[in-house]
Enzyme design. Structure first.
Site, short mmCIF file in Angstrom:
data_model
loop_
_atom_site.label_atom_id
_atom_site.label_comp_id
_atom_site.label_asym_id
_atom_site.label_seq_id
_atom_site.Cartn_x
_atom_site.Cartn_y
_atom_site.Cartn_z
N ARG A 180 0.82 -1.21 0.00
CA ARG A 180 0.00 0.00 0.00
C ARG A 180 0.86 1.27 0.00
O ARG A 180 0.50 2.28 0.61
CB ARG A 180 -0.96 -0.01 1.20
CG ARG A 180 -1.92 -1.18 1.21
CD ARG A 180 -2.85 -1.17 -0.01
NE ARG A 180 -3.69 -2.36 -0.03
CZ ARG A 180 -3.41 -3.47 -0.72
NH1 ARG A 180 -2.32 -3.54 -1.48
NH2 ARG A 180 -4.21 -4.50 -0.67
N SER A 229 -11.13 0.61 2.75
CA SER A 229 -10.48 0.08 3.95
C SER A 229 -9.82 1.21 4.74
O SER A 229 -9.08 2.01 4.19
CB SER A 229 -9.42 -0.95 3.56
OG SER A 229 -10.03 -2.09 2.96
N GLU A 303 -4.86 3.52 6.48
CA GLU A 303 -4.73 3.39 5.03
C GLU A 303 -5.38 4.58 4.35
O GLU A 303 -4.91 5.05 3.32
CB GLU A 303 -5.37 2.08 4.55
CG GLU A 303 -5.21 1.81 3.08
CD GLU A 303 -5.63 0.40 2.69
OE1 GLU A 303 -6.27 0.25 1.63
OE2 GLU A 303 -5.33 -0.55 3.43
#
Length: 315
Positions: A180, A229, A303
């Site tokens: 990520r 998320s 995130e």
């Protein structure tokens, strides 16, 4: 260094005097975000094309803060909005070119749209994009992934415009992808990318996309005001459990702050039930992080990006 409103205006007028794009002062950002929260951009700039963007960046004073926004899916824009220049890439950055073994896509293209184009072209390997909210520019920046794949697996190269207005092509290796994250230079904007595909039957690709969408519909609050998320999954050596499992075990499913709620359907998602503020959502996320740390000793990392300033003169 802080700038007076007069000097800020002067610097903006100098940089944008010859732009072919659109410059809007005090542009509301909340309606553009998936959470439907957040303050205004001091200035919003929508460039006409890559050349227009590069020319403005070359003239733009380093004193002016610059923020790039895409589809605004995985972002909380704080209630006080964003200072400086907010760049939003739209029409001039949404072309898709089909090649024999891949697609060249503009950064403003929605991930799901790219998956559909790949299916129509008989190119497999990009089905996972159908399950990711957002646009390609953001997907490259954060190495977005789902359903067993990610951008690092399929990207050949990305064209970027740096903070000084230089146009550079970086291959996947130069982007230093991790979980990520990417190694994009500070202040750089992705303008297009080439994604690899493998020839396959259109019907088979379409069926896999349908499976991705069905799985997402079943497990995620896709029809709510959410941002994807919320927290990254911990590294396996820190915890074998995913973020949602840690959140659930800490008793956070359905937890609320104001009109912000931890989704009861998937507790790694935050939801705006209707009248939540950005402060409600960010505060709820921090409540969740604290409860998980107290329960399991694991520190969850955001995130979702949180950007901008809190509302009020003390911010």
């Amino acid at each position: 260094m802080s700038l007076s409103s007069t000097s800020m205006t002067d610097l903006v007028q100098q940089a944008f005097a010859e732009t072919r794009g659109r410059l809007t002062p005090q542009a509301p950002l909340g309606p553009r975000t998936w959470f439907r929260v957040g303050g205004a951009a001091e200035w919003m700039y929508q460039p006409a094309d890559a050349e227009d963007l590069a020319a403005v960046m070359q003239r733009l004073s380093p004193e002016l803060p610059v923020t790039a926004l895409g589809a605004c899916s995985n972002v909380i824009i704080r209630d006080g909005g964003l200072d400086g220049i907010v760049i939003r890439l739209a029409r001039g950055f949404s072309d898709i070119t089909v090649e024999e073994d891949g697609l060249v896509v503009g950064s403003a293209c929605l991930d799901a749209t790219v998956a559909e184009y790949a299916a129509q072209a008989g190119l497999a390997g990009l089905e996972f994009l159908a399950g990711i909210p957002g646009s390609i520019g953001g997907a490259v920046r954060m190495n977005a992934g789902a359903y067993g794949s990610d951008i690092a697996t399929v990207l050949d190269w990305a064209d970027i415009i740096t903070r000084d207005g230089s146009l550079i092509r970086l291959d996947a290796g130069a982007l230093n992808f991790g979980y990520r994250r990417s190694g994009l230079p500070e202040g750089a904007l992705v303008i297009r990318a080439r994604l690899r595909g493998t020839p396959d039957k259109q019907a088979d690709i379409a069926a896999r996309i349908a499976q991705v969408r069905a799985a997402r519909e079943l497990s995620q609050p896709v029809r709510a005001r959410t941002g994807g998320s919320t927290f990254r999954n911990p590294d396996a050596d820190i915890s074998p459990r995913k973020a949602w499992e840690l959140i659930d075990a800490a008793g956070c499913r359905g937890l609320t702050r104001g009109d912000a709620q931890v989704s009861e359907k998937h507790c790694n998602f935050l939801i705006n039930l209707g009248q939540a503020s950005a402060a409600d959502l960010e505060g709820l996320g921090d409540d969740v992080r604290q409860r998980v740390a107290q329960h399991s000793g694991v520190q969850l990392h955001w995130e979702i990006k949180r950007i901008g300033k809190a509302e009020g003169p003390s911010a």
